[in-house]
Write an enzyme that holds these catalytic residues in place. Structure first.
Site, PDB file in Angstrom:
ATOM      1  N   ASP A  29      12.833  40.981   5.503  1.00 45.80           N
ATOM      2  CA  ASP A  29      12.925  41.246   6.942  1.00 45.80           C
ATOM      3  C   ASP A  29      13.992  40.399   7.629  1.00 45.80           C
ATOM      4  OD1 ASP A  29      10.542  42.772   6.435  1.00 45.80           O
ATOM      5  OD2 ASP A  29       9.367  40.961   6.740  1.00 45.80           O
ATOM      6  N   GLU A  78       8.586  51.545  11.841  1.00 46.57           N
ATOM      7  CA  GLU A  78       8.380  50.148  12.201  1.00 46.57           C
ATOM      8  C   GLU A  78       9.731  49.455  12.281  1.00 46.57           C
ATOM      9  OE1 GLU A  78       5.999  48.235   9.239  1.00 46.57           O
ATOM     10  OE2 GLU A  78       7.269  48.813   7.571  1.00 46.57           O
TER      11      GLU A  78
END
Length: 439
Positions: free
Chosen positions: A26, A200
Protein backbone atom coordinates in the site's frame (compact mmCIF):
# COMPACT_ATOMS: atom_id res chain seq x y z
CA UNK A 1 21.54 -11.07 -2.96
CA UNK A 2 18.97 -8.90 -4.67
CA UNK A 3 17.44 -5.73 -3.40
CA UNK A 4 18.67 -3.97 -0.32
CA UNK A 5 19.84 -4.68 3.18
CA UNK A 6 18.43 -1.62 4.88
CA UNK A 7 19.74 -0.64 8.25
CA UNK A 8 17.97 2.04 10.23
CA UNK A 9 19.19 5.31 8.81
CA UNK A 10 21.19 3.46 6.17
CA UNK A 11 20.89 3.44 2.41
CA UNK A 12 21.18 0.78 -0.26
CA UNK A 13 20.32 0.11 -3.86
CA UNK A 14 17.21 -1.61 -5.13
CA UNK A 15 15.03 -2.43 -8.12
CA UNK A 16 11.60 -4.14 -7.87
CA UNK A 17 10.62 -4.70 -5.19
CA UNK A 18 12.54 -1.72 -3.88
CA UNK A 19 12.23 -2.68 -0.20
CA UNK A 20 13.46 -6.22 0.50
CA UNK A 21 14.34 -6.33 4.19
CA UNK A 22 10.69 -6.53 5.27
CA UNK A 23 7.23 -6.97 3.79
CA UNK A 24 5.62 -3.70 2.67
CA UNK A 25 2.35 -2.85 0.92
CA UNK A 26 0.00 0.00 0.00
CA UNK A 27 2.72 2.56 -0.81
CA UNK A 28 1.75 6.22 -0.74
CA UNK A 29 4.58 8.27 -2.26
CA UNK A 30 4.97 12.02 -1.75
CA UNK A 31 7.65 14.56 -2.67
CA UNK A 32 8.76 16.67 0.30
CA UNK A 33 11.68 19.11 0.02
CA UNK A 34 12.91 17.55 -3.22
CA UNK A 35 12.99 14.02 -1.82
CA UNK A 36 10.54 11.16 -2.34
CA UNK A 37 9.02 9.70 0.84
CA UNK A 38 7.09 6.43 0.73
CA UNK A 39 4.60 5.60 3.49
CA UNK A 40 3.60 1.93 3.15
CA UNK A 41 1.82 -0.46 5.44
CA UNK A 42 4.00 -3.15 7.03
CA UNK A 43 2.95 -6.77 6.63
CA UNK A 44 4.10 -9.26 9.25
CA UNK A 45 3.25 -12.94 9.61
CA UNK A 46 0.38 -13.63 12.00
CA UNK A 47 0.67 -16.26 14.74
CA UNK A 48 -1.97 -17.65 17.13
CA UNK A 49 -0.85 -14.98 19.62
CA UNK A 50 -0.50 -12.16 17.10
CA UNK A 51 -3.28 -11.31 14.67
CA UNK A 52 -5.35 -13.78 12.65
CA UNK A 53 -3.41 -16.61 11.07
CA UNK A 54 -3.80 -16.61 7.30
CA UNK A 55 -4.93 -12.99 7.14
CA UNK A 56 -3.39 -9.52 6.86
CA UNK A 57 -1.38 -8.61 9.95
CA UNK A 58 0.09 -5.13 10.45
CA UNK A 59 1.10 -3.47 13.71
CA UNK A 60 3.15 -0.40 12.73
CA UNK A 61 4.36 1.89 9.94
CA UNK A 62 7.83 2.68 8.61
CA UNK A 63 8.73 5.51 6.24
CA UNK A 64 11.35 5.26 3.48
CA UNK A 65 12.91 8.01 1.40
CA UNK A 66 15.12 8.50 -1.65
CA UNK A 67 16.66 11.34 -3.62
CA UNK A 68 16.96 9.29 -6.82
CA UNK A 69 14.39 6.44 -6.62
CA UNK A 70 17.27 3.96 -6.53
CA UNK A 71 18.90 4.34 -3.11
CA UNK A 72 16.35 4.10 -0.27
CA UNK A 73 16.70 4.95 3.41
CA UNK A 74 14.57 3.32 6.11
CA UNK A 75 13.76 5.96 8.73
CA UNK A 76 12.28 3.36 11.06
CA UNK A 77 8.91 3.02 12.77
CA UNK A 78 6.78 6.19 12.92
CA UNK A 79 3.46 4.91 14.37
CA UNK A 80 2.71 1.74 16.34
CA UNK A 81 -0.73 0.35 17.22
CA UNK A 82 -0.15 0.12 20.98
CA UNK A 83 1.09 3.72 21.19
CA UNK A 84 -2.03 5.39 19.76
CA UNK A 85 -4.57 6.24 22.50
CA UNK A 86 -7.72 5.33 20.58
CA UNK A 87 -6.45 2.20 18.82
CA UNK A 88 -7.22 -1.34 19.94
CA UNK A 89 -3.67 -2.35 20.94
CA UNK A 90 -3.86 -5.90 19.59
CA UNK A 91 -5.84 -5.24 16.42
CA UNK A 92 -2.95 -5.74 13.95
CA UNK A 93 -4.94 -3.75 11.41
CA UNK A 94 -2.76 -0.75 10.61
CA UNK A 95 -3.75 -0.73 6.95
CA UNK A 96 -3.00 1.59 4.01
CA UNK A 97 -1.90 5.12 5.09
CA UNK A 98 -1.23 8.52 3.53
CA UNK A 99 0.78 11.62 4.45
CA UNK A 100 0.41 15.24 3.35
CA UNK A 101 2.24 18.47 4.11
CA UNK A 102 0.55 21.73 5.10
CA UNK A 103 1.75 24.89 6.84
CA UNK A 104 5.04 23.34 7.87
CA UNK A 105 3.42 20.25 9.40
CA UNK A 106 3.14 16.69 8.13
CA UNK A 107 -0.17 14.90 8.64
CA UNK A 108 -0.08 11.10 8.59
CA UNK A 109 -3.50 9.46 8.07
CA UNK A 110 -3.98 5.82 8.96
CA UNK A 111 -6.93 3.42 9.35
CA UNK A 112 -7.34 0.79 12.02
CA UNK A 113 -9.70 -0.71 14.59
CA UNK A 114 -10.66 1.53 17.53
CA UNK A 115 -10.39 0.44 21.13
CA UNK A 116 -13.89 1.82 21.85
CA UNK A 117 -16.40 0.35 19.42
CA UNK A 118 -19.04 2.80 20.62
CA UNK A 119 -17.04 5.43 18.75
CA UNK A 120 -17.10 3.44 15.57
CA UNK A 121 -17.74 -0.19 14.70
CA UNK A 122 -15.20 -1.49 12.25
CA UNK A 123 -12.37 0.67 10.97
CA UNK A 124 -11.91 4.38 11.37
CA UNK A 125 -9.16 6.85 10.45
CA UNK A 126 -6.76 8.73 12.70
CA UNK A 127 -4.06 11.34 12.24
CA UNK A 128 -0.53 11.72 13.57
CA UNK A 129 1.32 15.02 13.18
CA UNK A 130 5.03 15.78 12.78
CA UNK A 131 7.37 18.67 12.03
CA UNK A 132 9.41 16.57 9.59
CA UNK A 133 8.46 14.00 6.92
CA UNK A 134 10.09 11.16 8.86
CA UNK A 135 8.72 12.25 12.21
CA UNK A 136 8.60 11.91 15.12
CA UNK A 137 4.82 11.72 14.66
CA UNK A 138 2.44 12.43 17.53
CA UNK A 139 -0.96 10.66 17.20
CA UNK A 140 -4.12 12.63 17.91
CA UNK A 141 -6.07 11.38 20.94
CA UNK A 142 -9.18 10.52 18.88
CA UNK A 143 -9.87 9.44 15.29
CA UNK A 144 -11.54 11.72 12.76
CA UNK A 145 -15.21 12.02 13.66
CA UNK A 146 -17.62 10.95 10.93
CA UNK A 147 -15.22 8.69 9.02
CA UNK A 148 -15.88 4.96 8.91
CA UNK A 149 -13.62 2.97 6.63
CA UNK A 150 -10.09 2.35 5.40
CA UNK A 151 -7.51 3.62 2.90
CA UNK A 152 -7.41 7.37 3.65
CA UNK A 153 -6.11 9.67 0.93
CA UNK A 154 -5.80 13.46 1.00
CA UNK A 155 -5.85 15.96 -1.86
CA UNK A 156 -5.11 19.66 -1.32
CA UNK A 157 -6.71 21.43 -4.28
CA UNK A 158 -5.28 24.45 -6.09
CA UNK A 159 -7.56 26.77 -4.10
CA UNK A 160 -6.20 25.40 -0.82
CA UNK A 161 -9.23 23.30 0.08
CA UNK A 162 -8.26 19.86 1.39
CA UNK A 163 -10.32 16.74 0.74
CA UNK A 164 -10.24 13.36 2.46
CA UNK A 165 -11.09 10.21 0.49
CA UNK A 166 -11.59 6.73 1.91
CA UNK A 167 -13.30 3.43 1.15
CA UNK A 168 -15.72 1.05 2.81
CA UNK A 169 -17.57 -0.89 0.10
CA UNK A 170 -17.91 2.38 -1.80
CA UNK A 171 -15.48 5.27 -2.11
CA UNK A 172 -16.31 8.36 -0.07
CA UNK A 173 -15.05 11.94 0.09
CA UNK A 174 -15.44 15.01 2.31
CA UNK A 175 -13.83 18.40 2.76
CA UNK A 176 -11.32 18.81 5.59
CA UNK A 177 -11.08 21.81 7.88
CA UNK A 178 -7.89 23.91 7.68
CA UNK A 179 -6.57 22.11 10.77
CA UNK A 180 -6.53 18.89 8.66
CA UNK A 181 -7.96 16.98 11.63
CA UNK A 182 -11.74 17.34 11.18
CA UNK A 183 -14.29 17.03 8.41
CA UNK A 184 -15.67 20.30 7.10
CA UNK A 185 -18.56 18.70 5.20
CA UNK A 186 -20.75 15.62 5.27
CA UNK A 187 -19.26 12.62 3.43
CA UNK A 188 -20.50 12.00 -0.10
CA UNK A 189 -20.45 8.72 -2.00
CA UNK A 190 -18.60 8.79 -5.31
CA UNK A 191 -21.24 6.71 -6.96
CA UNK A 192 -20.31 6.78 -10.62
CA UNK A 193 -17.87 3.87 -10.25
CA UNK A 194 -18.45 0.17 -11.06
CA UNK A 195 -21.09 -1.43 -8.83
CA UNK A 196 -19.81 -4.98 -9.32
CA UNK A 197 -16.83 -6.13 -7.24
CA UNK A 198 -14.81 -4.61 -4.42
CA UNK A 199 -13.56 -1.03 -4.79
CA UNK A 200 -11.04 0.44 -2.35
CA UNK A 201 -7.76 2.31 -2.01
CA UNK A 202 -8.63 5.69 -3.60
CA UNK A 203 -5.78 7.93 -4.70
CA UNK A 204 -6.80 11.28 -6.16
CA UNK A 205 -4.62 13.85 -7.93
CA UNK A 206 -5.05 16.75 -10.32
CA UNK A 207 -3.16 17.18 -13.60
CA UNK A 208 -3.78 19.90 -16.18
CA UNK A 209 -7.24 20.63 -14.85
CA UNK A 210 -8.32 16.98 -14.75
CA UNK A 211 -9.03 15.26 -11.43
CA UNK A 212 -8.04 11.59 -11.49
CA UNK A 213 -9.72 9.18 -9.07
CA UNK A 214 -7.63 6.00 -9.16
CA UNK A 215 -8.56 2.85 -7.27
CA UNK A 216 -8.14 -0.95 -7.08
CA UNK A 217 -11.20 -2.85 -8.28
CA UNK A 218 -12.04 -6.55 -8.40
CA UNK A 219 -13.56 -6.93 -11.84
CA UNK A 220 -12.93 -10.69 -11.88
CA UNK A 221 -11.07 -12.50 -9.05
CA UNK A 222 -8.24 -10.16 -8.03
CA UNK A 223 -7.68 -6.41 -7.95
CA UNK A 224 -6.62 -4.38 -10.93
CA UNK A 225 -5.89 -0.64 -10.90
CA UNK A 226 -8.46 1.56 -12.64
CA UNK A 227 -9.20 5.27 -12.95
CA UNK A 228 -11.98 7.75 -13.48
CA UNK A 229 -11.79 11.49 -14.23
CA UNK A 230 -13.72 14.64 -13.38
CA UNK A 231 -13.48 18.42 -13.53
CA UNK A 232 -14.16 18.58 -9.77
CA UNK A 233 -12.56 16.93 -6.71
CA UNK A 234 -15.98 15.55 -5.69
CA UNK A 235 -17.06 14.45 -9.14
CA UNK A 236 -19.14 13.37 -10.89
CA UNK A 237 -16.49 11.01 -12.23
CA UNK A 238 -16.39 9.12 -15.51
CA UNK A 239 -14.71 5.71 -15.58
CA UNK A 240 -11.91 5.78 -18.14
CA UNK A 241 -9.91 2.58 -18.03
CA UNK A 242 -7.33 0.27 -16.49
CA UNK A 243 -3.94 1.44 -15.21
CA UNK A 244 -2.56 -2.01 -14.37
CA UNK A 245 -4.01 -5.44 -15.07
CA UNK A 246 -4.57 -8.16 -12.49
CA UNK A 247 -1.50 -9.84 -11.03
CA UNK A 248 -0.32 -12.67 -13.31
CA UNK A 249 0.51 -14.75 -10.22
CA UNK A 250 -2.82 -14.22 -8.46
CA UNK A 251 -1.89 -11.67 -5.77
CA UNK A 252 -5.36 -10.70 -4.54
CA UNK A 253 -4.67 -7.05 -3.69
CA UNK A 254 -2.99 -4.11 -5.30
CA UNK A 255 -2.75 -0.61 -3.85
CA UNK A 256 -0.98 2.35 -5.33
CA UNK A 257 -0.08 6.02 -5.57
CA UNK A 258 1.28 8.25 -8.33
CA UNK A 259 3.51 11.30 -8.45
CA UNK A 260 5.70 13.40 -10.73
CA UNK A 261 9.37 13.62 -9.83
CA UNK A 262 12.07 15.30 -11.91
CA UNK A 263 9.70 15.67 -14.88
CA UNK A 264 8.61 12.03 -14.92
CA UNK A 265 5.48 10.43 -13.47
CA UNK A 266 5.75 7.20 -11.48
CA UNK A 267 3.37 4.51 -10.26
CA UNK A 268 4.01 2.97 -6.84
CA UNK A 269 2.18 -0.32 -6.18
CA UNK A 270 2.69 -3.72 -4.57
CA UNK A 271 3.00 -7.40 -5.42
CA UNK A 272 3.95 -10.55 -3.51
CA UNK A 273 7.45 -11.05 -4.95
CA UNK A 274 9.00 -12.06 -1.63
CA UNK A 275 6.11 -14.34 -0.68
CA UNK A 276 4.81 -16.06 -3.83
CA UNK A 277 2.87 -18.68 -1.87
CA UNK A 278 1.11 -16.21 0.46
CA UNK A 279 -0.36 -13.01 -0.94
CA UNK A 280 -0.92 -11.34 2.46
CA UNK A 281 2.83 -10.67 2.64
CA UNK A 282 3.50 -8.08 -0.03
CA UNK A 283 6.32 -5.91 -1.34
CA UNK A 284 6.27 -2.42 -2.81
CA UNK A 285 7.25 -1.72 -6.41
CA UNK A 286 7.83 1.25 -8.69
CA UNK A 287 7.52 1.79 -12.46
CA UNK A 288 7.31 4.72 -14.85
CA UNK A 289 3.89 6.14 -15.76
CA UNK A 290 2.92 7.98 -18.95
CA UNK A 291 -0.02 10.07 -20.10
CA UNK A 292 -1.42 10.31 -23.61
CA UNK A 293 -1.89 13.79 -25.17
CA UNK A 294 -5.59 13.72 -24.26
CA UNK A 295 -4.82 13.00 -20.59
CA UNK A 296 -5.51 9.26 -20.70
CA UNK A 297 -3.22 7.12 -18.55
CA UNK A 298 -1.19 4.61 -20.53
CA UNK A 299 -1.44 1.12 -19.04
CA UNK A 300 1.59 0.18 -16.93
CA UNK A 301 3.19 -3.23 -17.43
CA UNK A 302 5.05 -4.26 -14.23
CA UNK A 303 8.80 -4.75 -14.48
CA UNK A 304 11.46 -6.30 -12.28
CA UNK A 305 14.05 -3.75 -13.39
CA UNK A 306 12.02 -0.82 -12.08
CA UNK A 307 13.38 2.68 -12.63
CA UNK A 308 16.59 4.65 -12.28
CA UNK A 309 20.19 3.92 -13.18
CA UNK A 310 22.46 1.39 -11.52
CA UNK A 311 26.06 2.40 -10.89
CA UNK A 312 28.35 -0.18 -12.49
CA UNK A 313 30.52 -0.05 -9.37
CA UNK A 314 27.69 -1.22 -7.16
CA UNK A 315 26.30 -4.73 -7.06
CA UNK A 316 24.18 -5.28 -10.17
CA UNK A 317 21.36 -7.68 -9.36
CA UNK A 318 20.88 -9.49 -12.65
CA UNK A 319 17.80 -11.29 -11.36
CA UNK A 320 15.92 -7.95 -11.57
CA UNK A 321 16.40 -8.31 -15.31
CA UNK A 322 15.06 -6.35 -18.25
CA UNK A 323 15.11 -9.39 -20.56
CA UNK A 324 15.73 -13.09 -19.99
CA UNK A 325 16.31 -15.83 -22.56
CA UNK A 326 13.33 -18.10 -23.07
CA UNK A 327 15.60 -21.14 -22.81
CA UNK A 328 18.41 -21.87 -20.41
CA UNK A 329 17.75 -19.14 -17.84
CA UNK A 330 15.67 -18.86 -14.67
CA UNK A 331 15.37 -16.88 -11.44
CA UNK A 332 15.24 -18.52 -7.99
CA UNK A 333 15.50 -17.54 -4.34
CA UNK A 334 18.98 -17.78 -2.85
CA UNK A 335 17.37 -19.40 0.18
CA UNK A 336 13.67 -20.32 -0.16
CA UNK A 337 13.40 -20.39 3.64
CA UNK A 338 14.57 -16.76 3.87
CA UNK A 339 13.28 -14.73 0.92
CA UNK A 340 14.75 -11.50 2.32
CA UNK A 341 18.14 -12.79 1.12
CA UNK A 342 16.89 -12.19 -2.43
CA UNK A 343 17.32 -14.05 -5.69
CA UNK A 344 19.90 -15.54 -8.03
CA UNK A 345 20.10 -15.95 -11.79
CA UNK A 346 20.54 -19.54 -12.99
CA UNK A 347 22.01 -20.09 -16.45
CA UNK A 348 21.47 -23.77 -17.20
CA UNK A 349 23.57 -24.01 -20.37
CA UNK A 350 24.94 -22.01 -23.29
CA UNK A 351 21.44 -21.02 -24.35
CA UNK A 352 21.01 -18.93 -21.20
CA UNK A 353 21.46 -15.16 -21.03
CA UNK A 354 20.15 -12.24 -19.03
CA UNK A 355 20.00 -8.52 -19.89
CA UNK A 356 19.99 -5.71 -17.32
CA UNK A 357 19.33 -2.21 -18.68
CA UNK A 358 20.44 1.15 -17.38
CA UNK A 359 23.94 0.44 -16.06
CA UNK A 360 25.88 3.67 -15.60
CA UNK A 361 29.56 2.99 -16.36
CA UNK A 362 30.62 6.64 -16.21
CA UNK A 363 33.66 8.01 -18.01
CA UNK A 364 36.49 6.13 -16.31
CA UNK A 365 37.12 2.59 -17.47
CA UNK A 366 36.91 -0.11 -14.78
CA UNK A 367 39.88 -2.45 -14.55
CA UNK A 368 38.13 -5.60 -13.38
CA UNK A 369 34.72 -7.17 -12.97
CA UNK A 370 33.74 -9.30 -9.98
CA UNK A 371 30.97 -11.92 -9.95
CA UNK A 372 29.54 -13.77 -7.00
CA UNK A 373 28.98 -17.16 -8.64
CA UNK A 374 28.61 -20.86 -8.10
CA UNK A 375 29.20 -23.67 -10.60
CA UNK A 376 29.46 -27.25 -9.43
CA UNK A 377 31.48 -28.38 -12.47
CA UNK A 378 32.89 -25.01 -13.52
CA UNK A 379 31.68 -22.67 -16.26
CA UNK A 380 32.55 -19.77 -18.53
CA UNK A 381 30.55 -16.54 -18.53
CA UNK A 382 30.73 -13.61 -20.94
CA UNK A 383 29.70 -10.01 -20.27
CA UNK A 384 28.79 -7.66 -23.10
CA UNK A 385 27.15 -4.27 -23.50
CA UNK A 386 24.23 -3.44 -25.76
CA UNK A 387 23.17 -6.90 -26.85
CA UNK A 388 24.49 -10.38 -27.47
CA UNK A 389 26.72 -9.13 -30.30
CA UNK A 390 27.91 -6.01 -28.49
CA UNK A 391 31.48 -5.38 -27.33
CA UNK A 392 32.91 -8.11 -25.11
CA UNK A 393 33.57 -6.51 -21.73
CA UNK A 394 34.99 -9.59 -20.05
CA UNK A 395 35.15 -13.36 -20.13
CA UNK A 396 35.06 -14.97 -16.70
CA UNK A 397 36.20 -18.49 -15.88
CA UNK A 398 34.26 -19.84 -12.91
CA UNK A 399 36.15 -22.56 -10.98
CA UNK A 400 34.18 -25.65 -10.04
CA UNK A 401 32.83 -25.74 -6.51
CA UNK A 402 29.73 -26.28 -4.43
CA UNK A 403 29.97 -22.97 -2.55
CA UNK A 404 29.49 -19.35 -3.56
CA UNK A 405 32.73 -17.63 -4.56
CA UNK A 406 33.73 -14.18 -5.76
CA UNK A 407 35.60 -14.38 -9.05
CA UNK A 408 37.44 -11.53 -10.80
CA UNK A 409 38.39 -11.03 -14.43
CA UNK A 410 39.99 -8.13 -16.34
CA UNK A 411 37.79 -5.78 -18.36
CA UNK A 412 38.83 -6.13 -22.00
CA UNK A 413 36.78 -3.33 -23.59
CA UNK A 414 35.00 -0.23 -22.37
CA UNK A 415 32.47 2.25 -23.68
CA UNK A 416 31.70 5.23 -21.44
CA UNK A 417 28.12 6.14 -20.63
CA UNK A 418 25.00 4.13 -19.78
CA UNK A 419 24.43 0.75 -21.39
CA UNK A 420 22.52 -2.50 -21.15
CA UNK A 421 24.61 -5.30 -19.64
CA UNK A 422 24.20 -8.79 -21.12
CA UNK A 423 25.58 -11.82 -19.25
CA UNK A 424 25.58 -15.20 -21.00
CA UNK A 425 26.87 -18.70 -20.37
CA UNK A 426 29.38 -20.07 -22.87
CA UNK A 427 29.56 -23.62 -21.54
CA UNK A 428 26.92 -26.33 -21.33
CA UNK A 429 27.30 -26.62 -17.55
CA UNK A 430 24.99 -24.70 -15.18
CA UNK A 431 26.18 -21.57 -13.39
CA UNK A 432 24.43 -19.48 -10.74
CA UNK A 433 25.06 -15.73 -10.42
CA UNK A 434 24.19 -13.63 -7.38
CA UNK A 435 25.56 -10.25 -8.53
CA UNK A 436 28.03 -8.49 -10.80
CA UNK A 437 30.19 -5.46 -9.90
CA UNK A 438 32.82 -3.50 -11.81
CA UNK A 439 35.90 -2.11 -10.06
Amino acid sequence: MSGLVLLLGGAAQAQNPFITNQFTADPTARVFNGRVYVYPSHDILATPERGKVGWFCMEDYHVFSSANLTDWTDHGVIVTQNQVPWVKPDSYSMWAPDCIARNGKYYFYFPTTPRDTTINKGFTVGVAVADKPAGPFVPQPQPIKGVRGIDPNVLIDKDGQAYLYWSQGNIYAAKLKPNMLELASEPVTLGELPTKGLKEGPFVFERQGIYYLTYPHVENKTERLEYATSTSPLGPFTVKGVIMDESPTGCWTNHHSMLPFNNQWYLFYHHNDLSPAFDKSRSVRLDSLFFEPDGAIRKVVPTLRGVGLTDARQKIQLDRYSRLSSRGAAIAFLDPANPFQGWKTVLADNQGWVQYNGVAFGKQAPKTVMLRVQAATGATVQLRTDGATGPLLAQVTVPKGSQWQEVKAPVAAFKPGTHALVVSAKTSTPVEIDWVKFE
